[in-house]
Motif scaffolding. Sequence first.
Motif, PDB file in Angstrom:
ATOM      1  N   VAL A   1      41.180  66.261   7.132  1.00  0.00           N
ATOM      2  CA  VAL A   1      40.151  65.213   7.119  1.00  0.00           C
ATOM      3  C   VAL A   1      39.268  65.397   5.887  1.00  0.00           C
ATOM      4  O   VAL A   1      39.069  66.520   5.416  1.00  0.00           O
ATOM      5  CB  VAL A   1      39.263  65.244   8.386  1.00  0.00           C
ATOM      6  N   ASN A   2      38.737  64.287   5.384  1.00  0.00           N
ATOM      7  CA  ASN A   2      37.840  64.386   4.230  1.00  0.00           C
ATOM      8  C   ASN A   2      36.440  64.819   4.633  1.00  0.00           C
ATOM      9  O   ASN A   2      35.707  65.375   3.826  1.00  0.00           O
ATOM     10  CB  ASN A   2      37.779  63.044   3.493  1.00  0.00           C
ATOM     11  N   LYS A   3      36.073  64.525   5.869  1.00  0.00           N
ATOM     12  CA  LYS A   3      34.721  64.870   6.338  1.00  0.00           C
ATOM     13  C   LYS A   3      34.789  65.633   7.650  1.00  0.00           C
ATOM     14  O   LYS A   3      34.582  65.048   8.723  1.00  0.00           O
ATOM     15  CB  LYS A   3      33.891  63.596   6.552  1.00  0.00           C
TER      16      LYS A   3
ATOM     17  N   LYS B   1      37.699  58.410  13.162  1.00  0.00           N
ATOM     18  CA  LYS B   1      37.410  57.670  11.934  1.00  0.00           C
ATOM     19  C   LYS B   1      36.225  58.274  11.178  1.00  0.00           C
ATOM     20  O   LYS B   1      36.204  58.282   9.946  1.00  0.00           O
ATOM     21  CB  LYS B   1      37.125  56.202  12.256  1.00  0.00           C
TER      22      LYS B   1
ATOM     23  N   ASP C   1      37.248  60.749   8.764  1.00  0.00           N
ATOM     24  CA  ASP C   1      38.038  60.216   7.656  1.00  0.00           C
ATOM     25  C   ASP C   1      39.356  60.982   7.444  1.00  0.00           C
ATOM     26  O   ASP C   1      39.493  61.758   6.488  1.00  0.00           O
ATOM     27  CB  ASP C   1      37.182  60.235   6.368  1.00  0.00           C
TER      28      ASP C   1
ATOM     29  N   GLN D   1      42.909  62.268   6.306  1.00  0.00           N
ATOM     30  CA  GLN D   1      43.631  62.144   5.032  1.00  0.00           C
ATOM     31  C   GLN D   1      44.989  61.478   5.273  1.00  0.00           C
ATOM     32  O   GLN D   1      45.479  61.460   6.400  1.00  0.00           O
ATOM     33  CB  GLN D   1      43.818  63.531   4.412  1.00  0.00           C
TER      34      GLN D   1
END
Length: 308
Positions: free
Chosen positions: A106-108, A152, A155, A157
């Motif tokens: 995940v980006n966050k 969500k 975020d 990847q």
Amino acid sequence: MLIRRPADLPPSEITDPAVYGARRRFMGQAGALALGSLLPAAGQAALGPLSPLSHSALSTTETPTSLRAVTGYNNFYELGTSKTDPAENTFRLKPAPWTLRVEGLVNKPRTFALEDLFRLAPLEERIYRMRCVEGWSMVIPWVGLPLASVLKLADPQGSAKYVEFTSHYDRATMTRGVLDWPYSEGLRLDEAMHPLTILAVGLYGEVLPVQNGAPVRLVVPWKYGFKGAKSLVSLRLVDKPPLTAWMKAGPSEYGFYANVNPDVDHPRWSQATERRIGEFLKRKTLMFNGYADQVASLYTGMDLRRYF
Ligand SMILES: Nc1nc2c(c(=O)[nH]1)N[C@H]1C(S)=C(S)[C@@H](COP(=O)(O)O)O[C@H]1N2
Ligand SMILES: [Mo]
């Protein structure tokens, strides 16, 4: 050890619609209370109403199973392997304070406090048919939020294809042996993002009882109940199908998909019928637990005997 199949259940549990109606009215009255006062303060807090709730159109109109059966006839092996053990061992799990991590691809990466989860999306009542691989079923009025709304925020990847769910485990207070703890489960990312898939934080309009997986558990109504990992501490986005606790215990008996399918027998018994708790006659089990219209397209082109 494998999931045991109990002898046929007595038809003793009958839902009392009057009780449920009274609860719903109570929830309405409690609507003015502040959220903070509704969250469990510590330990096995008194159950509190969760409101206001919207009623999801994704709910079944079938009669919910009695609160007594929903909270007294459970599988939660960390709290004991008999159906009545979890309700008797609630003191072994402290559902507050609590955090849920969303991590991996995940980006966050996020760590949600329980209070954050309650505010993240409107809580909805979702009345779902639930089917255990052992052959019994219930109708449970969950309170929850779409899992998608949580994922969500982290975020995912592009390489994230699956979600691995991990339950809380404390060796000092919980069952040792039986399974390779902690309890873990998995979904394909599109299954996890499906609108029917929720994180439940309550049932019957109140905070989730410990025996049902407090404070937050997964609910996937078209799959056998073992997918619904309880008392979650982490959601990990990964690129390969995670090896789940039940697949490690019995790979020929518990598949990754675990879709309710009356045509695929369990190696030790038929899955064609089920005993709805509270009813005398057995029912025919429905494909995808009756949710085929909504989920069959997720499995187009897959051999559901191979991917069981
Ligand atoms: N952590 C954990 N989650 C679990 C289990 C368990 O033993 N441990 N049992 C599963 C099984 S087999 C079923 S049928 C459901 C039962 O959920 P309920 O007791 O809320 O009906 O929880 C699932 N989630
Ligand atoms: Mo189950």
